[in-house]
Structure formats: C-alpha cells, structure tokens
Design a protein around this motif. Structure first.
Motif, PDB file in Angstrom:
ATOM      1  N   ARG A  54       0.841  -1.211   0.000  1.00 49.51           N
ATOM      2  CA  ARG A  54       0.000   0.000   0.000  1.00 49.51           C
ATOM      3  C   ARG A  54       0.871   1.254   0.000  1.00 49.51           C
ATOM      4  NH1 ARG A  54      -3.155   3.111   4.041  1.00 49.51           N
ATOM      5  NH2 ARG A  54      -5.153   3.607   3.076  1.00 49.51           N
ATOM      6  N   TRP A  82       1.039   7.065  -6.486  1.00 49.61           N
ATOM      7  CA  TRP A  82      -0.037   8.051  -6.693  1.00 49.61           C
ATOM      8  C   TRP A  82       0.490   9.461  -6.454  1.00 49.61           C
ATOM      9  CZ3 TRP A  82      -3.991   7.504  -9.551  1.00 49.61           C
ATOM     10  CH2 TRP A  82      -4.661   6.287  -9.641  1.00 49.61           C
ATOM     11  N   ALA A 115      -4.069   0.606 -10.429  1.00 55.60           N
ATOM     12  CA  ALA A 115      -5.465   0.186 -10.346  1.00 55.60           C
ATOM     13  C   ALA A 115      -5.605  -1.271  -9.904  1.00 55.60           C
ATOM     14  CB  ALA A 115      -6.142   0.387 -11.704  1.00 55.60           C
ATOM     15  N   ASP A 172      -5.774  -2.784  -7.062  1.00 54.95           N
ATOM     16  CA  ASP A 172      -6.638  -3.171  -5.964  1.00 54.95           C
ATOM     17  C   ASP A 172      -7.450  -1.983  -5.478  1.00 54.95           C
ATOM     18  OD1 ASP A 172      -7.938  -4.321  -3.878  1.00 54.95           O
ATOM     19  OD2 ASP A 172      -6.157  -4.996  -2.827  1.00 54.95           O
ATOM     20  N   PHE A 173      -8.609  -1.791  -6.084  1.00 52.24           N
ATOM     21  CA  PHE A 173      -9.488  -0.707  -5.665  1.00 52.24           C
ATOM     22  C   PHE A 173     -10.386  -1.129  -4.508  1.00 52.24           C
ATOM     23  CE2 PHE A 173      -9.164   1.692  -9.915  1.00 52.24           C
ATOM     24  CZ  PHE A 173      -8.087   2.427  -9.425  1.00 52.24           C
ATOM     25  N   ARG A 174     -10.146  -2.316  -3.948  1.00 48.98           N
ATOM     26  CA  ARG A 174     -10.870  -2.695  -2.734  1.00 48.98           C
ATOM     27  C   ARG A 174     -10.398  -1.853  -1.555  1.00 48.98           C
ATOM     28  NH1 ARG A 174      -9.502  -8.881  -3.050  1.00 48.98           N
ATOM     29  NH2 ARG A 174      -7.619  -7.839  -3.716  1.00 48.98           N
ATOM     30  N   ASP A 175      -9.167  -1.341  -1.634  1.00 47.71           N
ATOM     31  CA  ASP A 175      -8.623  -0.471  -0.600  1.00 47.71           C
ATOM     32  C   ASP A 175      -9.231   0.918  -0.791  1.00 47.71           C
ATOM     33  OD1 ASP A 175      -6.885   1.565   0.559  1.00 47.71           O
ATOM     34  OD2 ASP A 175      -5.421  -0.026   0.874  1.00 47.71           O
ATOM     35  N   LEU A 217      -6.779   3.834  -1.636  1.00 45.41           N
ATOM     36  CA  LEU A 217      -6.263   3.783  -3.012  1.00 45.41           C
ATOM     37  C   LEU A 217      -7.349   4.156  -4.008  1.00 45.41           C
ATOM     38  CD1 LEU A 217      -4.083   0.549  -2.819  1.00 45.41           C
ATOM     39  CD2 LEU A 217      -3.263   2.910  -2.988  1.00 45.41           C
ATOM     40  N   ARG A 218      -8.563   3.718  -3.750  1.00 42.25           N
ATOM     41  CA  ARG A 218      -9.686   4.072  -4.616  1.00 42.25           C
ATOM     42  C   ARG A 218      -9.943   5.581  -4.583  1.00 42.25           C
ATOM     43  NH1 ARG A 218     -12.995   0.681  -2.702  1.00 42.25           N
ATOM     44  NH2 ARG A 218     -14.061   2.061  -1.252  1.00 42.25           N
ATOM     45  N   ALA A 234      -7.408   7.331  -6.695  1.00 39.95           N
ATOM     46  CA  ALA A 234      -7.727   7.186  -8.117  1.00 39.95           C
ATOM     47  C   ALA A 234      -8.847   8.133  -8.519  1.00 39.95           C
ATOM     48  CB  ALA A 234      -8.120   5.737  -8.418  1.00 39.95           C
ATOM     49  N   GLU A 235      -9.868   8.229  -7.691  1.00 40.50           N
ATOM     50  CA  GLU A 235     -10.992   9.116  -8.002  1.00 40.50           C
ATOM     51  C   GLU A 235     -10.554  10.573  -8.025  1.00 40.50           C
ATOM     52  OE1 GLU A 235     -13.925   8.035  -5.084  1.00 40.50           O
ATOM     53  OE2 GLU A 235     -14.361   6.129  -6.086  1.00 40.50           O
TER      54      GLU A 235
END
Length: 165
Positions: free
Chosen positions: A56, A63, A101, A103-106, A109-110, A113-114
């Motif tokens: 992570r 990012w 991209a 693991d957008f379950r985190d 991190l999601r 990205a957004e």
C-alpha cells in the motif's frame, strides 16, 4: 558483504512496484523485497509492519508521483494531445496506471484514483471547454491504455480528440 543499513523508502518502493509489474503480487514478500533491495527482511517488517502495508505504501507513493506529474503536464501543455502525451510518460520512471489500479478494494487507493481522475478531467475540460467531453475523453484514454497493454491498437485517441474538439 554487509547489508546496507539505510535505504530510502522510495528505493524500496521502486523495487516493489517493479516486482508487482513483472511477477505479480503473489511474489511480493518481505524476503523477496529484501533480496531485491539488499535491505534486511526484518528491517522491512519493522518499517512497514505488514506485507499489505508495504505494498500500500509503495502504491500511495506512486499516486503521489502521478499527481505531481499531472500538475507538471497540466502547466506545460497547451493542447489536449500534449497534456495526454505528457501524462503517458513512457520513460523509465513512468507510472504504470494498470499497476495503480490493481486493488481498488482499498478505500484509500480508490479515493486517490478518483481524485486523480477528477484532476485529469478538470485539465481536459479547461482545454475542451466541455466537462462531458472531458469525462468521455478520459474514459476513452484509460480504455486505450488498458487495451494497449493487451495488444489492441485499433483505437486512435487523436481521432477522438478531433471529434470532440
């Protein structure tokens, strides 16, 4: 030969992201990252706590770099094509968006990205003078990048930009 005592986090992250991109998440362990960096596995455990936290942290660092690159591209490119080309990078330090991209379950991190998507769409909208067109172009650009990795080369982004602008 003695192991180095101090290796910056970014050096660890570069090695870890290279492993993720080339051999996949399942090959990442404290031992494999230790072998790749020369840092003791125990030092990695002490520094990051868990394998998941280490991965992570490496992705969060990527990012950070992508967001900085986006600001530079936004300030340095006048056209849509120039902006997207600058973001495409391609150099040895270019961030692999597919890797980010992974693991957008985190939720964190999601959220990164957004936020980045909004940042890019805003830069595109300023150039296109149309927020809807910017959103569509972002989606097309990301789709092109995804399918390019899979070998698809039929879509030409510059043709879509011409149609939108």
């Amino acid at each position: 030969m003695a192991r180095p005592r101090i290796i910056p986090d970014e050096t660890v992250f570069v090695a870890l992201r290279h492993m993720l991109a080339t051999t996949g998440e399942k090959t990442v362990s404290f031992g494999s990252v230790a072998r790749a960096t020369g840092l003791a596995a125990a030092s990695l455990v002490q520094r990051y706590g868990s394998r998941e936290a280490m991965i992570r942290a490496a992705l969060m660092s990527a990012w950070d770099a992508l967001e900085r690159d986006t600001v530079v591209a936004d300030s340095g490119a006048d056209t849509v094509q120039g902006f997207l080309k600058a973001l495409g990078g391609g150099g040895p330090d270019a961030t692999d968006l597919a890797l980010l991209a992974m693991d957008f379950r985190d939720a964190a991190l999601r959220a990164r990205a957004e936020a980045w998507r909004r940042q890019v769409e805003s830069a595109l909208a300023r150039r296109l003078r149309d927020a809807d067109a910017a959103a569509m172009l972002f989606a097309a650009w990301q789709g092109q990048m995804l399918w390019h990795v899979a070998g698809g080369k039929g879509f030409r982004l510059k043709d879509a930009v011409k149609r939108l602008g």
